[in-house]
Enzyme design. Structure first.
Site, PDB file in Angstrom:
ATOM      1  N   ASP A 267      -4.202  11.428 -16.301  1.00  0.00           N
ATOM      2  CA  ASP A 267      -4.229  12.206 -15.060  1.00  0.00           C
ATOM      3  C   ASP A 267      -2.909  12.028 -14.327  1.00  0.00           C
ATOM      4  OD1 ASP A 267      -5.254  13.822 -13.126  1.00  0.00           O
ATOM      5  OD2 ASP A 267      -6.762  12.419 -12.392  1.00  0.00           O
ATOM      6  N   GLY A 268      -2.501  13.063 -13.616  1.00  0.00           N
ATOM      7  CA  GLY A 268      -1.323  12.947 -12.748  1.00  0.00           C
ATOM      8  C   GLY A 268      -0.101  13.719 -13.211  1.00  0.00           C
ATOM      9  N   ASN A 269      -0.250  14.555 -14.225  1.00  0.00           N
ATOM     10  CA  ASN A 269       0.916  15.339 -14.688  1.00  0.00           C
ATOM     11  C   ASN A 269       1.442  16.250 -13.577  1.00  0.00           C
ATOM     12  OD1 ASN A 269       0.358  14.276 -17.181  1.00  0.00           O
ATOM     13  ND2 ASN A 269      -0.464  16.149 -18.065  1.00  0.00           N
TER      14      ASN A 269
ATOM     15  N   HIS B 159       3.163  18.471 -17.782  1.00  0.00           N
ATOM     16  CA  HIS B 159       2.365  18.453 -19.012  1.00  0.00           C
ATOM     17  C   HIS B 159       3.254  18.151 -20.231  1.00  0.00           C
ATOM     18  CE1 HIS B 159      -1.057  19.627 -16.756  1.00  0.00           C
ATOM     19  NE2 HIS B 159      -0.716  20.884 -16.581  1.00  0.00           N
TER      20      HIS B 159
ATOM     21  N   LEU C 252      -4.575   3.985 -37.552  1.00  0.00           N
ATOM     22  CA  LEU C 252      -5.199   4.325 -36.263  1.00  0.00           C
ATOM     23  C   LEU C 252      -5.829   5.710 -36.393  1.00  0.00           C
ATOM     24  CD1 LEU C 252      -5.202   3.575 -33.027  1.00  0.00           C
ATOM     25  CD2 LEU C 252      -3.494   5.387 -32.908  1.00  0.00           C
TER      26      LEU C 252
ATOM     27  N   SER D 135     -10.582  19.379 -20.711  1.00  0.00           N
ATOM     28  CA  SER D 135     -12.015  19.271 -20.434  1.00  0.00           C
ATOM     29  C   SER D 135     -12.646  20.659 -20.355  1.00  0.00           C
ATOM     30  CB  SER D 135     -12.250  18.528 -19.114  1.00  0.00           C
ATOM     31  OG  SER D 135     -11.990  19.390 -18.031  1.00  0.00           O
ATOM     32  N   THR D 136     -13.981  20.683 -20.401  1.00  0.00           N
ATOM     33  CA  THR D 136     -14.680  21.973 -20.288  1.00  0.00           C
ATOM     34  C   THR D 136     -14.422  22.583 -18.902  1.00  0.00           C
ATOM     35  OG1 THR D 136     -16.642  20.640 -19.788  1.00  0.00           O
ATOM     36  CG2 THR D 136     -16.550  21.596 -21.974  1.00  0.00           C
TER      37      THR D 136
ATOM     38  N   ARG E 262       1.060  15.981 -10.272  1.00  0.00           N
ATOM     39  CA  ARG E 262       1.700  15.240  -9.169  1.00  0.00           C
ATOM     40  C   ARG E 262       3.074  14.712  -9.579  1.00  0.00           C
ATOM     41  NH1 ARG E 262      -3.375  11.698  -8.285  1.00  0.00           N
ATOM     42  NH2 ARG E 262      -3.996  12.928 -10.093  1.00  0.00           N
ATOM     43  N   TRP E 263       3.195  14.283 -10.829  1.00  0.00           N
ATOM     44  CA  TRP E 263       4.482  13.789 -11.337  1.00  0.00           C
ATOM     45  C   TRP E 263       5.537  14.902 -11.214  1.00  0.00           C
ATOM     46  CZ3 TRP E 263       7.891  15.305 -15.128  1.00  0.00           C
ATOM     47  CH2 TRP E 263       8.849  14.356 -15.543  1.00  0.00           C
TER      48      TRP E 263
ATOM     49  N   SER F  14     -15.363  11.758 -14.729  1.00  0.00           N
ATOM     50  CA  SER F  14     -15.123  13.185 -14.951  1.00  0.00           C
ATOM     51  C   SER F  14     -15.726  13.733 -16.256  1.00  0.00           C
ATOM     52  CB  SER F  14     -13.622  13.492 -14.905  1.00  0.00           C
ATOM     53  OG  SER F  14     -13.089  13.104 -13.671  1.00  0.00           O
TER      54      SER F  14
HETATM   55  C1  FPP Z   1      -4.078  15.949 -15.969  1.00  0.00           C
HETATM   56  O1  FPP Z   1      -2.983  16.168 -15.134  1.00  0.00           O
HETATM   57  C2  FPP Z   1      -3.802  16.272 -17.313  1.00  0.00           C
HETATM   58  C3  FPP Z   1      -4.490  17.140 -18.117  1.00  0.00           C
HETATM   59  C4  FPP Z   1      -4.808  18.549 -17.858  1.00  0.00           C
HETATM   60  C5  FPP Z   1      -4.909  16.629 -19.427  1.00  0.00           C
HETATM   61  C6  FPP Z   1      -3.823  16.014 -20.244  1.00  0.00           C
HETATM   62  C7  FPP Z   1      -2.825  16.966 -20.738  1.00  0.00           C
HETATM   63  C8  FPP Z   1      -1.630  16.602 -21.209  1.00  0.00           C
HETATM   64  C9  FPP Z   1      -1.182  15.183 -21.298  1.00  0.00           C
HETATM   65  C10 FPP Z   1      -0.714  17.687 -21.631  1.00  0.00           C
HETATM   66  C11 FPP Z   1      -0.372  17.649 -23.072  1.00  0.00           C
HETATM   67  C12 FPP Z   1      -1.530  17.575 -23.964  1.00  0.00           C
HETATM   68  C13 FPP Z   1      -1.450  17.758 -25.302  1.00  0.00           C
HETATM   69  C14 FPP Z   1      -2.568  17.350 -26.159  1.00  0.00           C
HETATM   70  C15 FPP Z   1      -0.269  18.314 -25.953  1.00  0.00           C
HETATM   71  P1  FPP Z   1      -3.220  17.090 -13.881  1.00  0.00           P
HETATM   72  O2  FPP Z   1      -2.615  18.418 -14.173  1.00  0.00           O
HETATM   73  O3  FPP Z   1      -4.674  17.126 -13.537  1.00  0.00           O
HETATM   74  O4  FPP Z   1      -2.415  16.308 -12.795  1.00  0.00           O
HETATM   75  P2  FPP Z   1      -2.671  16.337 -11.208  1.00  0.00           P
HETATM   76  O5  FPP Z   1      -4.031  15.732 -10.985  1.00  0.00           O
HETATM   77  O6  FPP Z   1      -1.561  15.482 -10.692  1.00  0.00           O
HETATM   78  O7  FPP Z   1      -2.574  17.768 -10.787  1.00  0.00           O
END
Ligand code: FPP
Length: 229
Positions: free
Chosen positions: A14-16, A31, A126, A60-61, A18-19, A184
């Protein structure tokens, strides 16, 4: 005191978003960086002496509710990731498996997922599991429906455990990044007795160094599984 042995690690990444926002970038950049983190953490787990399976919550769904552009980007990124990753899977002896309802994905993406599973199925260092269009409640419900369709009238816990899609169902440790403290709808059945670890680090910033520290913390914890120790 004997150390806990970590065999199955699950991660809610989680956090892509916000990063990316912290850097004035678009969410898609977060992402992309997040996908690089999956690669680094997977190769670290492949080298770890006890970890056998790492399950990542990749889509997720509920993620279909995101803007169409972002969903489409995540699908393309997954396709690119698997294409590029094949070399890493083979050179690090990693098996790839998907869980979740991938029939909602495009046919080429489904083929990519199934081919990657097929090409890596004999790898042994793995198992990397990506949860794709996955929901814990949906997984349990579909398992029960399969058992009913087989004519079962009484269903035991073992029946459900063995019917789930997830390989090695017991999860020893769940890590969630970004400071959120929720499950979640991830692996609801398999997390019943797992240790939980929440870190404020945003997923793109998560490193093997932090993972090793978390594993050391897990190894020292007292696990009672409902009993006394
Ligand atoms: C949550 O960050 C992340 C996701 C939607 C799931 C994980 C997805 C990746 C790591 C992208 C790449 C995946 C693959 C398999 C190539 P968020 O967008 O919810 O972050 P936020 O809460 O800061 O908005």
């Amino acid at each position: 005191m004997t150390k806990n042995i970590l065999k199955h690690l699950a991660i809610i990444m989680d956090g892509n978003g916000r990063w990316a926002a912290e850097r004035g970038l678009s969410r898609t950049k977060g992402h992309e960086k997040g996908a690089e983190t999956i690669r680094a953490i997977t190769t670290c787990c492949a080298k770890h002496p006890t970890v056998e399976t790492t399950t990542f919550y990749a889509f997720s769904t509920e993620n279909w509710k995101r803007p169409k552009f972002e969903v489409e980007f995540l699908m393309k990124l997954l396709n690119r990731y698997l294409q590029k990753e094949l070399e890493t899977y083979q050179s690090h002896n990693i098996r790839f498996q998907a869980i979740g309802d991938i029939e909602a994905f495009s046919k080429p993406l489904q083929d990519r997922i199934r081919n990657t599973e097929e090409l890596t199925k004999y790898n042994t260092s793995l198992t990397q599991v990506l949860a794709l269009n996955y929901g814990g409640r949906a997984e349990i419900t579909s398992t029960v429906n399969t058992l009913i369709a087989q004519g079962r009238t009484t269903i035991t816990e073992d029946d459900i455990s063995q019917g789930l899609q997830t390989p090695y169902t017991d999860i020893d440790l769940l890590i969630r990044t970004s400071g959120e403290e929720r499950i979640s709808n991830f692996l609801l059945w398999q997390l019943s007795y797992s240790e939980l670890y929440f870190t404020p680090t945003l997923w793109p910033d998560f490193t093997s160094k932090e993972l090793k520290k978390i594993i050391e913390n897990f190894e020292q914890r007292t696990r009672r599984f409902g009993g006394v120790k």
